[in-house]
Design a protein around this motif. Structure first.
Motif, PDB file in Angstrom:
ATOM      1  N   ILE A   1       5.512  32.598 -11.025  1.00  0.00           N
ATOM      2  CA  ILE A   1       5.730  32.778  -9.642  1.00  0.00           C
ATOM      3  C   ILE A   1       6.575  31.104  -9.113  1.00  0.00           C
ATOM      4  N   PRO A   2       7.708  31.501  -8.844  1.00  0.00           N
ATOM      5  CA  PRO A   2       8.364  30.342  -8.346  1.00  0.00           C
ATOM      6  C   PRO A   2       7.898  29.575  -7.221  1.00  0.00           C
ATOM      7  N   THR A   3       7.810  28.328  -7.040  1.00  0.00           N
ATOM      8  CA  THR A   3       7.606  27.701  -5.626  1.00  0.00           C
ATOM      9  C   THR A   3       8.341  26.221  -5.631  1.00  0.00           C
ATOM     10  N   THR A   4       8.266  25.590  -4.458  1.00  0.00           N
ATOM     11  CA  THR A   4       8.700  24.267  -4.376  1.00  0.00           C
ATOM     12  C   THR A   4       7.762  23.400  -4.077  1.00  0.00           C
ATOM     13  N   MET A   5       7.769  22.151  -4.848  1.00  0.00           N
ATOM     14  CA  MET A   5       6.779  21.245  -4.310  1.00  0.00           C
ATOM     15  C   MET A   5       7.434  19.990  -3.909  1.00  0.00           C
ATOM     16  N   THR A   6       6.794  19.625  -2.503  1.00  0.00           N
ATOM     17  CA  THR A   6       7.523  18.423  -1.871  1.00  0.00           C
ATOM     18  C   THR A   6       6.529  17.250  -1.834  1.00  0.00           C
ATOM     19  N   ALA A   7       7.232  16.070  -2.521  1.00  0.00           N
ATOM     20  CA  ALA A   7       6.472  14.911  -2.437  1.00  0.00           C
ATOM     21  C   ALA A   7       6.874  13.935  -1.249  1.00  0.00           C
ATOM     22  N   ARG A   8       5.616  13.280  -0.441  1.00  0.00           N
ATOM     23  CA  ARG A   8       6.305  12.460   0.637  1.00  0.00           C
ATOM     24  C   ARG A   8       5.722  11.073   0.232  1.00  0.00           C
TER      25      ARG A   8
ATOM     26  N   LYS B   1       0.673  -1.233   0.013  1.00  0.00           N
ATOM     27  CA  LYS B   1       0.096   0.114   0.189  1.00  0.00           C
ATOM     28  C   LYS B   1       0.892   1.092  -0.152  1.00  0.00           C
ATOM     29  N   ALA B   2       0.541   2.194  -0.924  1.00  0.00           N
ATOM     30  CA  ALA B   2       1.573   3.384  -1.234  1.00  0.00           C
ATOM     31  C   ALA B   2       0.462   4.420  -0.801  1.00  0.00           C
ATOM     32  N   VAL B   3       1.004   5.476  -0.291  1.00  0.00           N
ATOM     33  CA  VAL B   3       0.119   6.911   0.148  1.00  0.00           C
ATOM     34  C   VAL B   3       1.340   7.879  -0.454  1.00  0.00           C
ATOM     35  N   VAL B   4       0.709   8.896  -1.440  1.00  0.00           N
ATOM     36  CA  VAL B   4       1.513   9.932  -1.996  1.00  0.00           C
ATOM     37  C   VAL B   4       1.125  11.309  -1.565  1.00  0.00           C
ATOM     38  N   GLU B   5       1.733  12.149  -0.837  1.00  0.00           N
ATOM     39  CA  GLU B   5       1.180  13.427  -0.615  1.00  0.00           C
ATOM     40  C   GLU B   5       1.994  14.463  -1.177  1.00  0.00           C
ATOM     41  N   LEU B   6       1.517  15.391  -1.495  1.00  0.00           N
ATOM     42  CA  LEU B   6       2.127  16.622  -2.396  1.00  0.00           C
ATOM     43  C   LEU B   6       1.789  17.841  -1.986  1.00  0.00           C
ATOM     44  N   VAL B   7       2.571  18.660  -1.548  1.00  0.00           N
ATOM     45  CA  VAL B   7       2.157  20.083  -0.948  1.00  0.00           C
ATOM     46  C   VAL B   7       3.321  20.999  -1.554  1.00  0.00           C
ATOM     47  N   SER B   8       2.937  22.242  -1.672  1.00  0.00           N
ATOM     48  CA  SER B   8       3.748  23.524  -2.369  1.00  0.00           C
ATOM     49  C   SER B   8       3.725  24.478  -1.207  1.00  0.00           C
ATOM     50  N   THR B   9       4.875  25.209  -1.577  1.00  0.00           N
ATOM     51  CA  THR B   9       5.053  26.523  -0.590  1.00  0.00           C
ATOM     52  C   THR B   9       3.974  27.531  -1.130  1.00  0.00           C
ATOM     53  N   SER B  10       3.614  27.401  -2.236  1.00  0.00           N
ATOM     54  CA  SER B  10       2.733  28.443  -2.608  1.00  0.00           C
ATOM     55  C   SER B  10       1.307  28.423  -2.227  1.00  0.00           C
ATOM     56  N   PRO B  11       0.330  29.107  -1.485  1.00  0.00           N
ATOM     57  CA  PRO B  11      -0.949  29.057  -1.238  1.00  0.00           C
ATOM     58  C   PRO B  11      -1.671  28.824  -2.382  1.00  0.00           C
ATOM     59  N   LEU B  12      -1.322  28.869  -3.638  1.00  0.00           N
ATOM     60  CA  LEU B  12      -2.251  28.600  -4.595  1.00  0.00           C
ATOM     61  C   LEU B  12      -2.335  27.319  -5.231  1.00  0.00           C
TER      62      LEU B  12
ATOM     63  N   GLU C   1      11.064  12.139   1.718  1.00  0.00           N
ATOM     64  CA  GLU C   1      10.615  13.288   1.040  1.00  0.00           C
ATOM     65  C   GLU C   1      11.433  13.867  -0.370  1.00  0.00           C
ATOM     66  N   ARG C   2      11.112  14.066  -1.347  1.00  0.00           N
ATOM     67  CA  ARG C   2      11.507  14.577  -2.457  1.00  0.00           C
ATOM     68  C   ARG C   2      11.053  16.146  -2.854  1.00  0.00           C
ATOM     69  N   THR C   3      12.030  16.932  -3.179  1.00  0.00           N
ATOM     70  CA  THR C   3      11.350  18.312  -3.939  1.00  0.00           C
ATOM     71  C   THR C   3      11.890  18.647  -5.082  1.00  0.00           C
ATOM     72  N   ALA C   4      11.082  19.693  -5.586  1.00  0.00           N
ATOM     73  CA  ALA C   4      11.406  20.192  -6.969  1.00  0.00           C
ATOM     74  C   ALA C   4      10.992  21.389  -7.037  1.00  0.00           C
ATOM     75  N   ARG C   5      11.583  22.263  -7.834  1.00  0.00           N
ATOM     76  CA  ARG C   5      11.272  23.577  -8.053  1.00  0.00           C
ATOM     77  C   ARG C   5      10.469  23.752  -9.362  1.00  0.00           C
ATOM     78  N   VAL C   6       9.389  24.635  -9.078  1.00  0.00           N
ATOM     79  CA  VAL C   6       8.080  24.578 -10.150  1.00  0.00           C
ATOM     80  C   VAL C   6       8.093  26.177 -10.483  1.00  0.00           C
ATOM     81  N   VAL C   7       7.419  26.378 -11.655  1.00  0.00           N
ATOM     82  CA  VAL C   7       7.133  27.813 -11.935  1.00  0.00           C
ATOM     83  C   VAL C   7       5.721  27.826 -12.207  1.00  0.00           C
TER      84      VAL C   7
END
Length: 402
Positions: free
Chosen positions: A146-153, A99-110, A163-169
């Motif tokens: 707008i630059p933001t950081t996305m974090t996957a857990r 069983k895998a659970v993936v969550e994704l969050v961003s530093t941007s409130p958008l 967790e892993r992170t990536a820069r996103v525009v």
């Protein structure tokens, strides 16, 4: 291990040697009862944040409409979670049925947090898991990158895997993605231009009032009039926009343009009217907004490297009229209709020849560029592609023509 312990310089006593042997045997028995190291629970390195939007860019207009069009890009048995997802992680199944659970969050409130819970059926198989993402309404008001950081857990069988992170525009909402490559697949998303047609914009009513003032028609009755009467309604709208002094502008550079993504900047109606500037896409969207508002069957016509607007003069679509909207500043209505008709006829003939070459196995790389797409506004609205909210609509910078 016992042999190493007894080789102490000077030599241990017999009692000490016997105790050492007994200890070693006990340790060996305990180790036999434990699982192999590979099966021990703990963080795994066999996963990556492998899919990060379209080459690191998030396009609001596309992301909010892609699910409505049901493209279902993730359709293989190793692609799990959101079938329209563009953000996902790759993970190797540690066991069958994990069983895998993936969550994704961003530093941007958008960007709201996303999540997916899936089962990895086959041990050792690599899967792509796409969380279901949603977005704040304010993302449609974003008009600059707008630059933001996305974090996957990731969790596997309830155990956190780090967790892993990536820069996103986060791109401007003005950026319209008309095509993109995803893995080995090519997606034509010309239909997204329909989101820049806004029949409910308050400027449309103002334009209709100005069109009545041209004297071409006394009212807008749509298809209650015959084809000749519908043509007069279309001409009245054209004349009203000509009086506004709409000039051709070739500005189309997007805020983000990664490799493999076809994207163009499109002004919303308020900006196009306030600046009195429009390229072929913006002029077509502007006219389509007014035509569709008065009940006419309207389409955007996407040609190779160009766009026109089409309107049916009769409800059955037997008398289409094509307008070259870049002639708003220097051409008459009749000239624009003639030019539009000639371009569409030529493009359809080229597309027909390209299809014939493809069928005969003699197609060239250029043949794929010859497609002609008719983007029906009515069909797009039925599919759920709605107008992008225009922040300039309430401020009325689109003053009437003088």
């Amino acid at each position: 291990m016992p042999r190493q312990n007894c080789c102490v310089r000077g030599g241990p006593s017999r009692a000490a040697w016997a105790l050492t042997v007994l200890y070693g045997a006990l340790v060996a028995v305990l180790l036999v009862g434990l699982p192999a190291p590979a099966a021990l629970a703990g963080p795994s390195s066999s996963w990556e944040f492998a899919k990060v939007g379209l080459s690191g860019a998030l396009y609001p207009s596309l992301m909010l409409n892609i699910a409505k069009m049901k493209l279902e890009m993730q359709h293989n048995d190793d692609e799990l979670g959101d079938p329209n997802g563009l953000f996902g992680v790759s993970v190797v199944a540690p066991r069958a049925g994990a069983k895998a659970v993936v969550e994704l969050v961003s530093t941007s409130p958008l960007v709201n947090p996303g999540r997916a819970e899936v089962v990895l059926a086959r041990k050792g198989k690599k899967y792509m898991v796409y969380p279901f993402l949603t977005y704040a309404d304010a993302i449609l008001l974003n008009h600059q990158p707008i630059p933001t950081t996305m974090t996957a857990r990731l969790w596997l069988d309830g155990v956190a895997q780090g967790e892993r992170t990536a820069r996103v525009v986060i791109a401007s909402v003005n950026d319209c993605v008309h095509s993109f490559d995803d893995d080995d697949d090519y997606y034509d998303t010309d239909w997204l231009y329909a989101a820049y047609v806004n029949e409910n914009h308050p400027a449309v009513q103002q334009i209709l009032r100005e069109a009545l003032a041209t004297g071409e028609v006394s009212s807008f009755s749509g298809y209650q009039a015959d084809a000749r009467g519908v043509r007069k309604q279309v001409k009245a709208v054209w004349q009203a926009l000509r009086r506004r002094g709409i000039r051709y502008s070739s500005i189309n550079r997007p805020s983000a343009k990664p490799e493999g993504v076809g994207v163009q900047h499109v002004r919303l109606l308020a900006e196009a009217l306030a600046t009195r500037q429009a390229n072929c896409v913006e002029g077509s969207c502007l006219l389509a907004s007014v035509f569709y508002k008065i009940g006419l069957d309207t389409s955007l016509v996407s040609l190779p490297e160009h766009m026109l607007v089409a309107v049916n003069l009769d409800p059955k679509g037997r008398q289409p009229l094509y307008l070259e909207t870049t002639m708003l500043d220097d051409g008459s209505f009749e000239e624009a209709a003639e030019s539009g008709g000639e371009q569409v006829a030529q493009a359809l003939e080229q597309a027909r020849k390209a299809a014939a070459r493809k069928k005969a196995g003699k197609s060239t790389d250029d043949d794929d560029e010859e497609a002609v797409n008719f983007i029906s506004i009515r069909e797009m609205r039925q599919a759920g592609v709605l107008p992008i909210p225009d922040p300039g609509a309430g401020r009325a910078p689109w003053s009437p023509a003088k």
